[in-house]
Scaffold this motif. Structure first.
Motif, PDB file in Angstrom:
ATOM      1  N   GLU A   1       0.832  -1.205   0.000  1.00  0.00           N
ATOM      2  CA  GLU A   1       0.000   0.000   0.000  1.00  0.00           C
ATOM      3  C   GLU A   1       0.868   1.256   0.000  1.00  0.00           C
ATOM      4  OE1 GLU A   1      -3.404   2.139  -0.288  1.00  0.00           O
ATOM      5  OE2 GLU A   1      -3.273  -0.060  -0.275  1.00  0.00           O
ATOM      6  N   ARG A   2       1.907   1.271   0.800  1.00  0.00           N
ATOM      7  CA  ARG A   2       2.794   2.439   0.843  1.00  0.00           C
ATOM      8  C   ARG A   2       3.557   2.585  -0.464  1.00  0.00           C
ATOM      9  NH1 ARG A   2       6.232   1.056   5.821  1.00  0.00           N
ATOM     10  NH2 ARG A   2       7.238   3.074   5.406  1.00  0.00           N
ATOM     11  N   CYS A   3       3.954   1.473  -1.071  1.00  0.00           N
ATOM     12  CA  CYS A   3       4.648   1.533  -2.359  1.00  0.00           C
ATOM     13  C   CYS A   3       3.726   2.066  -3.450  1.00  0.00           C
ATOM     14  CB  CYS A   3       5.165   0.153  -2.749  1.00  0.00           C
ATOM     15  SG  CYS A   3       6.673  -0.352  -1.887  1.00  0.00           S
ATOM     16  N   ILE A   4       2.483   1.638  -3.436  1.00  0.00           N
ATOM     17  CA  ILE A   4       1.538   2.109  -4.446  1.00  0.00           C
ATOM     18  C   ILE A   4       1.342   3.620  -4.335  1.00  0.00           C
ATOM     19  CG2 ILE A   4      -0.916   2.038  -5.074  1.00  0.00           C
ATOM     20  CD1 ILE A   4      -0.775  -1.009  -4.460  1.00  0.00           C
ATOM     21  N   ALA A   5       1.271   4.120  -3.116  1.00  0.00           N
ATOM     22  CA  ALA A   5       1.160   5.574  -2.933  1.00  0.00           C
ATOM     23  C   ALA A   5       2.390   6.281  -3.489  1.00  0.00           C
ATOM     24  CB  ALA A   5       0.973   5.899  -1.453  1.00  0.00           C
ATOM     25  N   ALA A   6       3.575   5.685  -3.278  1.00  0.00           N
ATOM     26  CA  ALA A   6       4.807   6.290  -3.789  1.00  0.00           C
ATOM     27  C   ALA A   6       4.866   6.216  -5.310  1.00  0.00           C
ATOM     28  CB  ALA A   6       6.017   5.596  -3.168  1.00  0.00           C
ATOM     29  N   ILE A   7       4.349   5.135  -5.885  1.00  0.00           N
ATOM     30  CA  ILE A   7       4.307   5.015  -7.353  1.00  0.00           C
ATOM     31  C   ILE A   7       3.406   6.108  -7.930  1.00  0.00           C
ATOM     32  CG2 ILE A   7       3.570   3.555  -9.278  1.00  0.00           C
ATOM     33  CD1 ILE A   7       4.291   1.117  -7.457  1.00  0.00           C
ATOM     34  N   ASP A   8       2.231   6.267  -7.345  1.00  0.00           N
ATOM     35  CA  ASP A   8       1.338   7.335  -7.808  1.00  0.00           C
ATOM     36  C   ASP A   8       2.007   8.701  -7.678  1.00  0.00           C
ATOM     37  OD1 ASP A   8      -1.032   6.163  -8.774  1.00  0.00           O
ATOM     38  OD2 ASP A   8      -1.798   5.840  -6.757  1.00  0.00           O
ATOM     39  N   ALA A   9       2.715   8.917  -6.572  1.00  0.00           N
ATOM     40  CA  ALA A   9       3.379  10.202  -6.369  1.00  0.00           C
ATOM     41  C   ALA A   9       4.441  10.439  -7.436  1.00  0.00           C
ATOM     42  CB  ALA A   9       3.998  10.246  -4.973  1.00  0.00           C
ATOM     43  N   ALA A  10       5.148   9.380  -7.817  1.00  0.00           N
ATOM     44  CA  ALA A  10       6.173   9.528  -8.852  1.00  0.00           C
ATOM     45  C   ALA A  10       5.553   9.934 -10.180  1.00  0.00           C
ATOM     46  CB  ALA A  10       6.946   8.214  -9.012  1.00  0.00           C
ATOM     47  N   PHE A  11       4.457   9.285 -10.567  1.00  0.00           N
ATOM     48  CA  PHE A  11       3.792   9.661 -11.819  1.00  0.00           C
ATOM     49  C   PHE A  11       3.216  11.067 -11.734  1.00  0.00           C
ATOM     50  CE2 PHE A  11       3.852   5.072 -12.735  1.00  0.00           C
ATOM     51  CZ  PHE A  11       4.175   5.086 -14.092  1.00  0.00           C
ATOM     52  N   ASP A  12       2.767  11.455 -10.546  1.00  0.00           N
ATOM     53  CA  ASP A  12       2.191  12.793 -10.397  1.00  0.00           C
ATOM     54  C   ASP A  12       3.226  13.895 -10.598  1.00  0.00           C
ATOM     55  OD1 ASP A  12      -0.295  11.744  -9.911  1.00  0.00           O
ATOM     56  OD2 ASP A  12      -0.199  11.968  -7.722  1.00  0.00           O
ATOM     57  N   THR A  13       4.519  13.579 -10.456  1.00  0.00           N
ATOM     58  CA  THR A  13       5.540  14.607 -10.691  1.00  0.00           C
ATOM     59  C   THR A  13       5.681  14.939 -12.170  1.00  0.00           C
ATOM     60  OG1 THR A  13       7.401  13.048 -10.897  1.00  0.00           O
ATOM     61  CG2 THR A  13       6.839  13.814  -8.673  1.00  0.00           C
ATOM     62  N   LEU A  14       5.070  14.101 -13.044  1.00  0.00           N
ATOM     63  CA  LEU A  14       5.148  14.343 -14.491  1.00  0.00           C
ATOM     64  C   LEU A  14       3.744  14.385 -15.085  1.00  0.00           C
ATOM     65  CD1 LEU A  14       8.098  11.982 -15.508  1.00  0.00           C
ATOM     66  CD2 LEU A  14       8.141  14.469 -15.302  1.00  0.00           C
ATOM     67  N   PRO A  15       2.953  15.392 -14.739  1.00  0.00           N
ATOM     68  CA  PRO A  15       1.577  15.432 -15.245  1.00  0.00           C
ATOM     69  C   PRO A  15       1.504  15.591 -16.755  1.00  0.00           C
ATOM     70  CG  PRO A  15       2.154  17.503 -14.174  1.00  0.00           C
ATOM     71  CD  PRO A  15       3.272  16.553 -13.887  1.00  0.00           C
ATOM     72  N   ASP A  16       2.566  16.100 -17.380  1.00  0.00           N
ATOM     73  CA  ASP A  16       2.565  16.302 -18.828  1.00  0.00           C
ATOM     74  C   ASP A  16       3.354  15.217 -19.557  1.00  0.00           C
ATOM     75  OD1 ASP A  16       4.981  17.070 -17.732  1.00  0.00           O
ATOM     76  OD2 ASP A  16       5.298  18.729 -19.156  1.00  0.00           O
ATOM     77  N   ARG A  17       3.579  14.075 -18.894  1.00  0.00           N
ATOM     78  CA  ARG A  17       4.353  13.001 -19.517  1.00  0.00           C
ATOM     79  C   ARG A  17       3.632  12.485 -20.767  1.00  0.00           C
ATOM     80  NH1 ARG A  17       1.755  11.321 -15.096  1.00  0.00           N
ATOM     81  NH2 ARG A  17       0.310   9.549 -15.278  1.00  0.00           N
ATOM     82  N   ARG A  18       4.424  11.945 -21.694  1.00  0.00           N
ATOM     83  CA  ARG A  18       3.878  11.366 -22.910  1.00  0.00           C
ATOM     84  C   ARG A  18       3.759   9.855 -22.753  1.00  0.00           C
ATOM     85  NH1 ARG A  18       7.602  13.337 -27.723  1.00  0.00           N
ATOM     86  NH2 ARG A  18       9.177  12.727 -26.203  1.00  0.00           N
ATOM     87  N   ALA A  19       2.651   9.306 -23.172  1.00  0.00           N
ATOM     88  CA  ALA A  19       2.460   7.855 -23.186  1.00  0.00           C
ATOM     89  C   ALA A  19       2.426   7.398 -24.639  1.00  0.00           C
ATOM     90  CB  ALA A  19       1.168   7.474 -22.470  1.00  0.00           C
ATOM     91  N   LEU A  20       3.079   6.306 -24.923  1.00  0.00           N
ATOM     92  CA  LEU A  20       3.140   5.782 -26.275  1.00  0.00           C
ATOM     93  C   LEU A  20       3.103   4.261 -26.246  1.00  0.00           C
ATOM     94  CD1 LEU A  20       6.837   5.881 -27.434  1.00  0.00           C
ATOM     95  CD2 LEU A  20       6.125   7.085 -25.378  1.00  0.00           C
ATOM     96  N   ARG A  21       2.918   3.672 -27.399  1.00  0.00           N
ATOM     97  CA  ARG A  21       2.940   2.220 -27.504  1.00  0.00           C
ATOM     98  C   ARG A  21       4.366   1.730 -27.289  1.00  0.00           C
ATOM     99  NH1 ARG A  21       0.258   1.301 -33.279  1.00  0.00           N
ATOM    100  NH2 ARG A  21       1.633   3.085 -33.680  1.00  0.00           N
ATOM    101  N   LEU A  22       4.506   0.711 -26.444  1.00  0.00           N
ATOM    102  CA  LEU A  22       5.814   0.211 -26.036  1.00  0.00           C
ATOM    103  C   LEU A  22       5.911  -1.288 -26.249  1.00  0.00           C
ATOM    104  CD1 LEU A  22       5.896   1.914 -22.517  1.00  0.00           C
ATOM    105  CD2 LEU A  22       6.964   2.810 -24.587  1.00  0.00           C
ATOM    106  N   HIS A  23       7.145  -1.788 -26.250  1.00  0.00           N
ATOM    107  CA  HIS A  23       7.333  -3.227 -26.163  1.00  0.00           C
ATOM    108  C   HIS A  23       6.760  -3.732 -24.848  1.00  0.00           C
ATOM    109  CE1 HIS A  23       9.397  -7.014 -25.251  1.00  0.00           C
ATOM    110  NE2 HIS A  23       9.473  -7.182 -26.554  1.00  0.00           N
TER     111      HIS A  23
END
Length: 337
Positions: free
Chosen positions: A183-205
């Motif tokens: 649970e604490r790791c999931i909160a930290a994962i969300d926080a990491a993504f939240d630092t890049l609100p304008d990140r680009r998502a693309l099709r990946l391997h």
């Protein structure tokens, strides 16, 4: 993904041969099982022409739309001369398709492609792989996946955590500790993504580890498996190629990105996501093993899974990852700016 039966019980060698025959191929009866846990993958020799690789998909894992979207991505990469092994077009019941159906099983056929593991200690090899990944991402950014999974938040880790909880998978004496750490790791994962609100998502391997890259001296790297293709940040296809101590990993990363940025720009801010993605994969992998435990191949291949030692080790590893994600060096991506 949902609860899945093992699903491969009816998949006998005779059924596989009949499926290939039904798709217009003429196997000569020789089948060699290749290494794959998720699907059943075989080398099939034909009466005429070179051998092919047949992949029978695990029932229930992907929808037809998700599989065909993967196939379309592979075809787009081939059209752009990016070296991947794409499914062949089959004729099944008079219809041209890359996804065959026979007796309740789904399958695809690809050309046989040889090669060896890349030498990731060689900076020139890493630069070549970096250029290759940049070309793959150039195609990946042209349009999004509409049916496949997204690794663009903590959603995969959260779904894996929920499945393990709902199926009472962990030993009672370790369940509370693991779920607290997760649970604490999931909160930290969300926080990491939240630092890049304008990140680009693309099709990946999506599953870009050294085992999914084949190397030939004349052609360089190519991928043979897009089964885990996802939508997400570019760094997802880079971090699994890094190994060793931090200094060694930093040198590997620099070589990869040196090649990558000779083709397309990399958003260096995405390095903030490396440890979040690593942690998410750890949680997801535990649930993947648990989901597949009814498949006889899994207890044989992973006899250590599910023991108290396994889960106590996972608690320690998740707590360690939490410490890494909460440090200042993580917020800077773990690399010099």
């Amino acid at each position: 993904m949902t609860d899945l039966p093992a699903g491969f019980g009816p998949l006998t060698p005779e059924l596989m041969l009949d499926a290939l025959e039904h798709a217009g191929l003429r196997p000569d009866g020789r089948l060699l099982q290749l290494n794959s846990y998720e699907n059943r993958v075989l080398l099939a020799h034909l009466e005429e022409g070179p051998a092919v690789v047949a992949k029978f998909y695990r029932p229930g894992r992907w929808t037809d739309a998700q599989i065909l979207e993967e196939h379309a991505f592979a075809a787009a990469l081939v059209e752009a001369e990016v070296p991947v092994v794409a499914p062949l077009t089959l004729t099944v019941d008079g219809v041209s398709t890359t996804l065959g159906h026979f007796a309740g099983q789904r399958f695809a056929v690809t050309p046989r492609q040889g090669g060896r593991a890349p030498e990731l200690e060689d900076p020139d090899v890493l630069r070549w792989i970096g250029r290759f990944l940049a070309r793959l991402h150039e195609v990946g950014q042209r349009e999004p996946f509409r049916h496949r999974l997204a690794w663009n938040s903590a959603a995969p880790a959260r779904e894996a955590r929920d499945w393990l909880r709902d199926h009472d998978t962990l030993p009672p004496e370790l369940s509370a500790n693991w779920h607290d750490a997760a649970e604490r790791c999931i909160a930290a994962i969300d926080a990491a993504f939240d630092t890049l609100p304008d990140r680009r998502a693309l099709r990946l391997h999506g599953d870009c580890h050294p085992g999914n890259i084949l190397w030939t001296p004349d052609r360089g790297p190519h991928f043979v498996d897009l089964d885990d293709a996802v939508q997400g940040p570019a760094v997802q296809d880079l971090w699994m190629l890094l190994s060793g101590e931090p200094d060694a990993a930093r040198l590997q990363l620099n070589a990869l990105l040196d090649g990558y940025e000779s083709v397309r720009e990399f958003d260096w801010r995405e390095l903030r996501l490396v440890e979040a993605l690593r942690t998410q994969r750890m949680i997801h992998h535990s649930a993947w093993l648990a989901r597949r435990w009814d498949d006889p191949a899994f207890p044989m291949a992973f006899p250590w899974f599910g023991t108290s030692n396994y889960w106590s080790d996972q608690v320690v590893k998740l707590r360690d990852q939490l410490d890494v994600m909460e440090t200042a060096s993580y917020r800077n991506g773990g690399w010099p700016d």
